[in-house]
Design an enzyme around this catalytic site. Structure first.
Site, PDB file in Angstrom:
ATOM      1  N   GLU A 166      41.546  37.267  66.293  1.00 34.13           N
ATOM      2  CA  GLU A 166      42.869  36.702  66.573  1.00 34.13           C
ATOM      3  C   GLU A 166      42.679  35.509  67.512  1.00 34.13           C
ATOM      4  OE1 GLU A 166      45.994  39.465  67.004  1.00 34.13           O
ATOM      5  OE2 GLU A 166      47.236  38.161  68.251  1.00 34.13           O
ATOM      6  N   ARG A 167      43.242  34.365  67.110  1.00 33.08           N
ATOM      7  CA  ARG A 167      43.109  33.130  67.887  1.00 33.08           C
ATOM      8  C   ARG A 167      41.635  32.782  68.131  1.00 33.08           C
ATOM      9  NH1 ARG A 167      48.322  32.093  66.816  1.00 33.08           N
ATOM     10  NH2 ARG A 167      49.684  33.698  67.606  1.00 33.08           N
ATOM     11  N   ASN A 209      45.454  43.667  70.696  1.00 34.05           N
ATOM     12  CA  ASN A 209      46.281  44.321  69.669  1.00 34.05           C
ATOM     13  C   ASN A 209      45.320  45.261  68.953  1.00 34.05           C
ATOM     14  OD1 ASN A 209      48.571  42.706  70.280  1.00 34.05           O
ATOM     15  ND2 ASN A 209      47.601  41.021  69.170  1.00 34.05           N
ATOM     16  N   GLU A 291      55.293  42.145  72.736  1.00 33.09           N
ATOM     17  CA  GLU A 291      55.277  41.573  71.393  1.00 33.09           C
ATOM     18  C   GLU A 291      55.300  42.661  70.318  1.00 33.09           C
ATOM     19  OE1 GLU A 291      51.801  38.924  71.579  1.00 33.09           O
ATOM     20  OE2 GLU A 291      53.108  37.391  72.438  1.00 33.09           O
ATOM     21  N   ARG A 324      47.759  45.033  81.255  1.00 38.15           N
ATOM     22  CA  ARG A 324      48.209  43.637  81.153  1.00 38.15           C
ATOM     23  C   ARG A 324      49.660  43.470  81.570  1.00 38.15           C
ATOM     24  NH1 ARG A 324      47.559  40.887  76.124  1.00 38.15           N
ATOM     25  NH2 ARG A 324      46.680  39.022  77.017  1.00 38.15           N
ATOM     26  N   LYS A 365      48.193  36.793  83.277  1.00 38.79           N
ATOM     27  CA  LYS A 365      47.907  35.449  82.756  1.00 38.79           C
ATOM     28  C   LYS A 365      48.197  34.424  83.846  1.00 38.79           C
ATOM     29  CE  LYS A 365      48.542  36.399  77.858  1.00 38.79           C
ATOM     30  NZ  LYS A 365      48.969  35.936  76.523  1.00 38.79           N
ATOM     31  N   ASP A 370      52.400  31.447  78.801  1.00 36.10           N
ATOM     32  CA  ASP A 370      51.293  31.741  77.893  1.00 36.10           C
ATOM     33  C   ASP A 370      50.339  30.566  77.725  1.00 36.10           C
ATOM     34  OD1 ASP A 370      49.918  33.442  76.244  1.00 36.10           O
ATOM     35  OD2 ASP A 370      51.148  33.098  74.476  1.00 36.10           O
ATOM     36  N   GLU A 392      44.007  36.099  84.311  1.00 35.65           N
ATOM     37  CA  GLU A 392      43.511  35.937  82.936  1.00 35.65           C
ATOM     38  C   GLU A 392      43.618  34.462  82.540  1.00 35.65           C
ATOM     39  OE1 GLU A 392      45.029  38.832  79.974  1.00 35.65           O
ATOM     40  OE2 GLU A 392      45.118  37.210  78.518  1.00 35.65           O
ATOM     41  N   GLU A 398      43.914  28.104  72.296  1.00 38.19           N
ATOM     42  CA  GLU A 398      45.025  28.471  71.416  1.00 38.19           C
ATOM     43  C   GLU A 398      46.137  27.411  71.392  1.00 38.19           C
ATOM     44  OE1 GLU A 398      46.771  32.307  72.229  1.00 38.19           O
ATOM     45  OE2 GLU A 398      48.442  31.943  70.880  1.00 38.19           O
ATOM     46  N   GLU A 517      47.728  16.474  77.599  1.00 31.21           N
ATOM     47  CA  GLU A 517      49.052  16.647  78.210  1.00 31.21           C
ATOM     48  C   GLU A 517      49.923  15.429  77.905  1.00 31.21           C
ATOM     49  OE1 GLU A 517      49.225  16.947  82.521  1.00 31.21           O
ATOM     50  OE2 GLU A 517      51.082  18.101  82.406  1.00 31.21           O
ATOM     51  N   TRP A 548      61.310  34.050  71.205  1.00 32.30           N
ATOM     52  CA  TRP A 548      60.055  34.126  71.958  1.00 32.30           C
ATOM     53  C   TRP A 548      60.195  33.660  73.404  1.00 32.30           C
ATOM     54  CZ3 TRP A 548      55.989  36.653  69.923  1.00 32.30           C
ATOM     55  CH2 TRP A 548      56.014  36.874  68.547  1.00 32.30           C
TER      56      TRP A 548
HETATM   57  C1  BDP Z   1      49.535  35.146  72.672  1.00 30.23           C
HETATM   58  C2  BDP Z   1      48.851  35.107  71.349  1.00 30.23           C
HETATM   59  C3  BDP Z   1      48.804  36.436  70.673  1.00 30.23           C
HETATM   60  C4  BDP Z   1      48.240  37.476  71.621  1.00 30.23           C
HETATM   61  C5  BDP Z   1      49.035  37.470  72.897  1.00 30.23           C
HETATM   62  C6  BDP Z   1      48.440  38.349  73.986  1.00 30.23           C
HETATM   63  O1  BDP Z   1      49.513  34.177  70.549  1.00 30.23           O
HETATM   64  O2  BDP Z   1      48.024  36.308  69.510  1.00 30.23           O
HETATM   65  O3  BDP Z   1      48.238  38.728  71.054  1.00 30.23           O
HETATM   66  O4  BDP Z   1      49.068  36.189  73.462  1.00 30.23           O
HETATM   67  O5  BDP Z   1      47.899  37.804  74.935  1.00 30.23           O
HETATM   68  O6  BDP Z   1      49.158  33.984  73.350  1.00 30.23           O
HETATM   69  O7  BDP Z   1      48.509  39.564  73.899  1.00 30.23           O
END
Ligand code: BDP
Length: 714
Positions: A166-167, A209, A291, A324, A365, A370, A392, A398, A517, A548
């Site tokens: 993922e990513r 995930n 999410e 998290r 984070k 994000d 984090e 991404e 930026e 979102w």
């Molecule tokens: C977002 C991503 C997603 C991740 C999520 C996470 O788009 O794919 O699952 O963060 O950190 O930035 O859990």
């Protein structure tokens, strides 16, 4: 070269750069202690790495001596501090007093060189530090030492068991394929080696995930255990991301309620099983109530009750729960002006400060949303006192061009780490909070980053992206380091010690984050990429009108999120008072975060004297113009570095140049048509120098284009 060796190439140091001090006449490496002959010990890894490295860098034959070999000025003696009978020359208080610390004493004409570690891992870190200086031609006769500021220096991989990441932008997973751990783990070993060389000591190998089937006994015994065994000699311990709902989905229970006794028993038993195969497992990472993932809140329990469910069985093994803080509702209603995803972390966690078990660490984070191109620091890092936290970061780009763009991120991290949170009105830099000696005295704190390397020989999909992994590791060890200094080290090790290469590449990469930026989201508006899923490429229109919560609240007259206490979502009030009062007022909010904290007209005049909209136009043109220079600057390095990697990067930079223009035009056009305000410099919407490369169809009317015959000559 294909990039696999990254910064551990051990390229031969050019004759012209060799001096008696920076290339000592070592011909024997002696590793002290019984463990030295145990191939799985960091001590023996250190010995092998030194023999290999010194012989390649200095082009001479070096061998491993036995502990009875004579110590002369051409020997390098390596070991933990207790293995040395005399610690002559080591200051009475030194990095050797701290876990993972080392002390290095290069040879004098009469005595051997020494690398001394506080412990076996410290010896390995010392060996890599020695080789790094040697390879850069920067070893001096002066002794030096170092120990890390923080004990937790981790990586998160978002690898799925089917082999995708993922990513992830560097190919398929090093760890998984077809639902299981891969047979061939050679690259995992190389990854552990890279990690150790920059001081990283832990890795969570699977996606947050998480797929619960990783926890089957078959998978633990035949897969996870092998990964742990391969990484352990490099001082790297592994952790697992768990799926909160596994008791139901894997265990067949009716519930995953953290207070249900069957659920407690199920996790306790799972933990025993995991530790049976990996006795030094670091612990678990948990993403829950985020999410769409279930979590304790789904059962009316608190997040602390959810975290403690895992903490209890882990405590008997000394393991940690990394819980998290990325908890938020992705179906947020935009029509309520008080709704703000940025508020979520503090709202969910701050009041639970007393409720988490001792071995829970909250993983935060760096910004409240994000990994955007610009965010303020997450206020949660200053709002937990008793409960420990780690920060984090994200090495995977991404939101930053996904490794089709070169963007050096260490300057951003450096700013975050140097930010003063003013806890109780006292200096409280983020990098101090993240250290046991910091204001909260957290014994277990530090860093993690989502990295997502894959099987590509480039690891991350772009050779230049590896500067981010290098700098991340070095910052976790020494967070006060300067981003440019780290970059220059990386260049010397990865590309060449030629000062012209170091200067050119250093200047280029230092321009990348400001350029990105510039042509993406300015003034703290967020990155403005597609927000719904891909997170790639410009899509200012996708920011608003979704659940979102990465909103910009742009309309025909004004834009920005009002996050003040007085009239907005109240987010600014989550900081300690001195910081809160800076962000509460437009006059004191720095321009680069203006639209993060305030909603203002497009005509609002910035501290720079420009209006917001003109700043957008100018920044986009300047940022994109800067990106156009990268290819040319890179071209000047042709022949000074190997062709294969040169060409790979040249191709990427050409793409980046084009994509920067797409970014510029799409964002500028969007705000131009939304605001109806013209660009002072008459660029946006006025395209005098555009050419149509194909004959337009009869239905298309070209306005402002000059048709040219674009056929190539026969
Ligand atoms: C977002 C991503 C997603 C991740 C999520 C996470 O788009 O794919 O699952 O963060 O950190 O930035 O859990």
């Amino acid at each position: 070269e294909d990039g696999v060796a990254a910064w551990l190439r051990y390229a031969a140091l050019p004759e012209s750069q060799r001096t008696a001090t920076n290339s000592p006449a070592i011909d024997t490496v002696i590793v002290l202690g019984d463990e030295a002959s145990d191939a799985s010990s960091p001590l023996s890894v250190a010995g092998r790495e030194l023999v290999d490295g010194i012989s390649k860098i200095l082009g001479r034959s070096v061998s491993l001596g036995s502990s009875s070999s004579q110590h002369t000025s051409s020997t390098l003696v390596v070991g933990v501090r207790d293995a040395f009978t005399l610690l002559e020359g080591v200051p009475s208080s030194s990095p050797l007093d701290h876990t993972d610390g080392y002390w290095i004493d290069p040879a004098s004409s009469s005595s051997p060189s020494r690398i001394i570690g506080h412990d076996a891992r410290g010896v390995l870190y010392g060996a890599f530090a020695y080789l790094s200086k040697l390879a850069q031609g920067r070893l001096s006769s002066e002794a030096w030492g170092s120990s890390p500021r923080a004990p937790i220096r981790w990586i998160n991989q978002w690898d799925n068991m089917d082999g995708t990441i993922e990513r992830g932008y560097g190919g398929r997973s090093l760890f998984f394929e077809g639902g299981a751990i891969r047979e061939d783990l050679a690259r995992v070993k190389e990854y552990a080696r890279l990690m150790a060389s920059v001081g990283l000591n832990g890795i969570v190998i699977n996606n947050v995930n998480a797929n619960a089937s990783l926890l089957s006994e078959e998978s633990l015994a035949n897969g996870v255990k092998r990964v742990a065994d391969i990484m352990r000699p490099y001082g790297v311990r592994i952790g697992l991301a768990l799926n909160f709902d596994a008791p139901r989905t894997l265990g067949g229970l009716e519930t995953s309620d953290p207070l249900d006794e069957n659920v407690v028993a199920w996790w306790t038993e799972k933990t025993h099983l995991i530790y049976k195969y990996v006795p030094d497992m670091l612990g678990y990472t948990i993403k829950a109530n985020s999410e769409g993932q279930p979590g304790p809140l789904s059962y009316g329990r608190t997040l602390a009750e959810g975290a403690n469910l895992f903490a209890k069985p882990l405590s008997q093994y000394g393991g940690f729960v990394f819980y998290r803080a990325f908890v938020y509702d992705h179906h947020l209603r935009e029509d309520n002006p008080k709704n703000d995803r940025a508020n979520a972390a503090v709202d969910f966690f701050a009041h639970l400060d007393d409720a988490f078990d001792d071995n829970v660490v909250v993983q935060v984070k760096f910004g409240p949303i994000d990994f955007q191109v610009r965010e303020p620091v997450s206020p949660l890092l200053a709002r937990l006192r008793k409960t420990k936290a780690v920060i984090e970061f994200m090495v995977a780009q991404e939101y930053m061009g996904q490794q089709t763009h070169a963007v050096y991120l260490a300057p951003q991290w450096q700013e975050v780490l140097a930010f003063d949170m003013r806890v109780d009105g006292k200096p409280s830099l983020v990098r101090d909070i993240l250290s046991p000696s910091g204001p909260f005295g957290w014994p277990t704190t530090g860093y993690t980053a989502v990295v997502n390397v894959g099987r590509d020989t480039t690891w991350l999909g772009h050779h230049l992206a590896m500067a981010n992994l290098y700098a991340y590791g070095r910052l976790t060890w020494a967070p006060e380091s300067d981003a440019r200094v780290l970059l220059d080290e990386w260049t010397r090790l990865t590309w060449s010690t030629d000062p012209e290469v170091v200067e050119t590449l250093g200047n280029l990469l230092m321009d990348t984050w400001p350029a990105y930026e510039g042509h993406s989201g300015n003034l703290g508006i967020q990155t403005l990429c597609d927000i719904l899923y891909t997170h790639y490429g410009p899509s200012p229109a996708s920011q608003d009108g979704n659940g979102w919560g990465q909103w910009t609240r742009a309309n025909a007259k004004s834009l920005g999120m009002d996050r003040t206490v007085a009239t907005g979502t109240g987010f600014a009030g989550q900081y300690h008072p001195e910081v809160a009062s800076v962000y509460e007022k437009i006059e004191t909010t720095p321009d680069n975060l203006l639209l993060w904290f305030h909603h203002v007209p497009y005509t609002h005049v910035l501290k720079s004297g420009k209006t917001v909209i003109q700043h957008f136009y100018d920044a986009h043109y300047e940022g994109a113009a800067m990106v156009q220079t990268f290819s040319q600057r890179w071209a000047s390095l042709r022949g000074k570095i190997d062709d294969a990697r040169w060409e790979h990067v040249a191709f990427k930079l050409a793409y980046q140049a084009g994509h920067a223009l797409v970014w510029r035009d799409s964002v500028c056009r969007f705000y131009h048509s939304l605001s109806g305000i013209d660009d002072d410099k008459k660029r946006v919407g006025h395209y005098a120098h555009r050419y149509a490369l194909a004959a337009p169809s009869p239905n298309v009317v070209l306005d402002g284009y000059t048709p040219v015959d674009a056929r190539l000559p026969e």
